[in-house]
Design a protein around this motif. Structure first.
Motif, PDB file in Angstrom:
ATOM      1  N   SER A 134       0.840  -1.205   0.000  1.00  0.00           N
ATOM      2  CA  SER A 134       0.000   0.000   0.000  1.00  0.00           C
ATOM      3  C   SER A 134       0.872   1.250   0.000  1.00  0.00           C
ATOM      4  O   SER A 134       0.562   2.242  -0.668  1.00  0.00           O
ATOM      5  CB  SER A 134      -0.967  -0.010   1.193  1.00  0.00           C
ATOM      6  OG  SER A 134      -0.235   0.095   2.384  1.00  0.00           O
ATOM      7  N   GLN A 135       2.001   1.182   0.716  1.00  0.00           N
ATOM      8  CA  GLN A 135       2.928   2.315   0.726  1.00  0.00           C
ATOM      9  C   GLN A 135       3.461   2.547  -0.682  1.00  0.00           C
ATOM     10  O   GLN A 135       3.522   3.679  -1.147  1.00  0.00           O
ATOM     11  CB  GLN A 135       4.093   2.016   1.677  1.00  0.00           C
ATOM     12  CG  GLN A 135       3.719   2.087   3.146  1.00  0.00           C
ATOM     13  CD  GLN A 135       3.359   3.503   3.580  1.00  0.00           C
ATOM     14  OE1 GLN A 135       4.138   4.441   3.435  1.00  0.00           O
ATOM     15  NE2 GLN A 135       2.138   3.678   4.106  1.00  0.00           N
ATOM     16  N   MET A 136       3.825   1.465  -1.362  1.00  0.00           N
ATOM     17  CA  MET A 136       4.361   1.539  -2.711  1.00  0.00           C
ATOM     18  C   MET A 136       3.310   2.144  -3.642  1.00  0.00           C
ATOM     19  O   MET A 136       3.615   3.006  -4.473  1.00  0.00           O
ATOM     20  CB  MET A 136       4.711   0.127  -3.189  1.00  0.00           C
ATOM     21  CG  MET A 136       5.726   0.119  -4.304  1.00  0.00           C
ATOM     22  SD  MET A 136       7.324  -0.378  -3.673  1.00  0.00           S
ATOM     23  CE  MET A 136       7.160  -2.139  -3.837  1.00  0.00           C
ATOM     24  N   TYR A 137       2.074   1.661  -3.485  1.00  0.00           N
ATOM     25  CA  TYR A 137       0.958   2.124  -4.300  1.00  0.00           C
ATOM     26  C   TYR A 137       0.753   3.623  -4.104  1.00  0.00           C
ATOM     27  O   TYR A 137       0.639   4.376  -5.073  1.00  0.00           O
ATOM     28  CB  TYR A 137      -0.300   1.354  -3.903  1.00  0.00           C
ATOM     29  CG  TYR A 137      -1.528   1.684  -4.679  1.00  0.00           C
ATOM     30  CD1 TYR A 137      -1.693   1.197  -5.983  1.00  0.00           C
ATOM     31  CD2 TYR A 137      -2.541   2.483  -4.131  1.00  0.00           C
ATOM     32  CE1 TYR A 137      -2.828   1.500  -6.702  1.00  0.00           C
ATOM     33  CE2 TYR A 137      -3.688   2.786  -4.844  1.00  0.00           C
ATOM     34  CZ  TYR A 137      -3.817   2.295  -6.130  1.00  0.00           C
ATOM     35  OH  TYR A 137      -4.938   2.593  -6.833  1.00  0.00           O
ATOM     36  N   LEU A 138       0.744   4.024  -2.807  1.00  0.00           N
ATOM     37  CA  LEU A 138       0.576   5.444  -2.487  1.00  0.00           C
ATOM     38  C   LEU A 138       1.704   6.261  -3.097  1.00  0.00           C
ATOM     39  O   LEU A 138       1.483   7.308  -3.684  1.00  0.00           O
ATOM     40  CB  LEU A 138       0.562   5.656  -0.969  1.00  0.00           C
ATOM     41  CG  LEU A 138      -0.752   5.347  -0.247  1.00  0.00           C
ATOM     42  CD1 LEU A 138      -0.573   5.498   1.259  1.00  0.00           C
ATOM     43  CD2 LEU A 138      -1.858   6.269  -0.746  1.00  0.00           C
ATOM     44  N   MET A 139       2.929   5.747  -2.985  1.00  0.00           N
ATOM     45  CA  MET A 139       4.099   6.438  -3.468  1.00  0.00           C
ATOM     46  C   MET A 139       4.018   6.612  -4.985  1.00  0.00           C
ATOM     47  O   MET A 139       4.246   7.691  -5.516  1.00  0.00           O
ATOM     48  CB  MET A 139       5.352   5.655  -3.103  1.00  0.00           C
ATOM     49  CG  MET A 139       6.630   6.475  -3.117  1.00  0.00           C
ATOM     50  SD  MET A 139       7.980   5.496  -2.438  1.00  0.00           S
ATOM     51  CE  MET A 139       8.246   4.384  -3.785  1.00  0.00           C
ATOM     52  N   MET A 140       3.660   5.522  -5.670  1.00  0.00           N
ATOM     53  CA  MET A 140       3.582   5.556  -7.122  1.00  0.00           C
ATOM     54  C   MET A 140       2.475   6.505  -7.577  1.00  0.00           C
ATOM     55  O   MET A 140       2.627   7.233  -8.549  1.00  0.00           O
ATOM     56  CB  MET A 140       3.317   4.166  -7.676  1.00  0.00           C
ATOM     57  CG  MET A 140       4.581   3.319  -7.655  1.00  0.00           C
ATOM     58  SD  MET A 140       4.202   1.589  -7.802  1.00  0.00           S
ATOM     59  CE  MET A 140       4.511   1.353  -9.528  1.00  0.00           C
ATOM     60  N   ASN A 141       1.352   6.477  -6.853  1.00  0.00           N
ATOM     61  CA  ASN A 141       0.240   7.347  -7.218  1.00  0.00           C
ATOM     62  C   ASN A 141       0.561   8.820  -6.967  1.00  0.00           C
ATOM     63  O   ASN A 141       0.032   9.694  -7.665  1.00  0.00           O
ATOM     64  CB  ASN A 141      -1.019   6.957  -6.440  1.00  0.00           C
ATOM     65  CG  ASN A 141      -1.746   5.837  -7.161  1.00  0.00           C
ATOM     66  OD1 ASN A 141      -1.357   5.496  -8.279  1.00  0.00           O
ATOM     67  ND2 ASN A 141      -2.773   5.295  -6.527  1.00  0.00           N
ATOM     68  N   SER A 142       1.417   9.034  -5.953  1.00  0.00           N
ATOM     69  CA  SER A 142       1.754  10.424  -5.623  1.00  0.00           C
ATOM     70  C   SER A 142       2.812  10.993  -6.582  1.00  0.00           C
ATOM     71  O   SER A 142       3.087  12.180  -6.585  1.00  0.00           O
ATOM     72  CB  SER A 142       2.229  10.533  -4.176  1.00  0.00           C
ATOM     73  OG  SER A 142       3.447   9.841  -4.048  1.00  0.00           O
ATOM     74  N   MET A 143       3.391  10.131  -7.374  1.00  0.00           N
ATOM     75  CA  MET A 143       4.412  10.593  -8.322  1.00  0.00           C
ATOM     76  C   MET A 143       3.748  11.339  -9.485  1.00  0.00           C
ATOM     77  O   MET A 143       2.619  11.030  -9.851  1.00  0.00           O
ATOM     78  CB  MET A 143       5.194   9.385  -8.872  1.00  0.00           C
ATOM     79  CG  MET A 143       6.244   8.898  -7.908  1.00  0.00           C
ATOM     80  SD  MET A 143       7.031   7.433  -8.578  1.00  0.00           S
ATOM     81  CE  MET A 143       8.113   7.030  -7.265  1.00  0.00           C
ATOM     82  N   PRO A 144       4.500  12.227 -10.073  1.00  0.00           N
ATOM     83  CA  PRO A 144       3.957  12.930 -11.231  1.00  0.00           C
ATOM     84  C   PRO A 144       3.631  11.957 -12.360  1.00  0.00           C
ATOM     85  O   PRO A 144       4.346  10.966 -12.537  1.00  0.00           O
ATOM     86  CB  PRO A 144       5.109  13.858 -11.660  1.00  0.00           C
ATOM     87  CG  PRO A 144       5.984  13.952 -10.460  1.00  0.00           C
ATOM     88  CD  PRO A 144       5.817  12.705  -9.703  1.00  0.00           C
ATOM     89  N   ALA A 145       2.554  12.258 -13.117  1.00  0.00           N
ATOM     90  CA  ALA A 145       2.061  11.349 -14.139  1.00  0.00           C
ATOM     91  C   ALA A 145       3.095  11.113 -15.222  1.00  0.00           C
ATOM     92  O   ALA A 145       3.177  10.031 -15.802  1.00  0.00           O
ATOM     93  CB  ALA A 145       0.774  11.898 -14.734  1.00  0.00           C
ATOM     94  N   VAL A 146       3.906  12.083 -15.503  1.00  0.00           N
ATOM     95  CA  VAL A 146       4.871  11.986 -16.592  1.00  0.00           C
ATOM     96  C   VAL A 146       5.909  10.875 -16.295  1.00  0.00           C
ATOM     97  O   VAL A 146       6.217  10.089 -17.165  1.00  0.00           O
ATOM     98  CB  VAL A 146       5.570  13.348 -16.792  1.00  0.00           C
ATOM     99  CG1 VAL A 146       6.492  13.304 -18.025  1.00  0.00           C
ATOM    100  CG2 VAL A 146       4.557  14.481 -16.906  1.00  0.00           C
TER     101      VAL A 146
END
Ligand SMILES: [Zn+2]
Length: 151
Positions: A134-146
């Protein structure tokens, strides 16, 4: 003394029934008379054979007696085995069963404890993995879309 009397004495001597004082006469005659010496040898031989046969018979008899004793021992053992068990044996067996049950209960409890520890560790690691995911998911989602597009 003639040879017929000597032959009687020989048979008495062989049977151990000749008086000691007559032995002198017997052996004096045997020393002089070949025929009576042969008679002596013959009777002695017969007596020995009788003794051997008696020995064989008594050995056979002994064997039979021992065999029958063995049979009796066997039947005694069989009787002991089939004999109804005394009360104290039942008590001892009951006690043994109780002790075995008690120890297997302890064993089972410690096994259950081990299993619980293992399950707790497993659940903890699953929770940790879920948390990390879930942390990884949150981290990836919080990253810029580009930047995500690069993957
Ligand atoms: Zn003679």
């Amino acid at each position: 003394m003639n040879c017929d009397e000597i032959k009687m004495m020989i048979s008495d001597y062989i049977d151990n029934e000749l008086q000691k004082e007559k032995e002198g006469y017997l052996f004096t005659h045997l020393a002089a008379c070949g025929e009576c010496r042969e008679e002596f040898k013959e009777q002695n031989r017969i007596q020995n054979e009788v003794r051997i046969n008696q020995k064989e018979v008594s050995e056979e008899f002994e064997k039979r007696v021992f065999n029958s004793i063995g049979e009796k021992r066997k039947t005694f053992a069989q009787r002991w085995i089939t004999k109804p068990t005394p009360v104290y044996v039942n008590y001892v067996l009951g006690l043994v069963i109780i002790v075995i049950t008690f120890f297997s209960f302890i064993q089972l409890n410690s096994l259950r404890y081990d299993l619980n520890v293992f399950r707790q560790r497993y659940e903890a690691s699953i929770r940790q993995m879920n948390y990390q995911a879930s942390q990884m998911y949150l981290m990836m989602n919080s990253m810029p879309a580009v930047e995500i597009k690069q993957y």
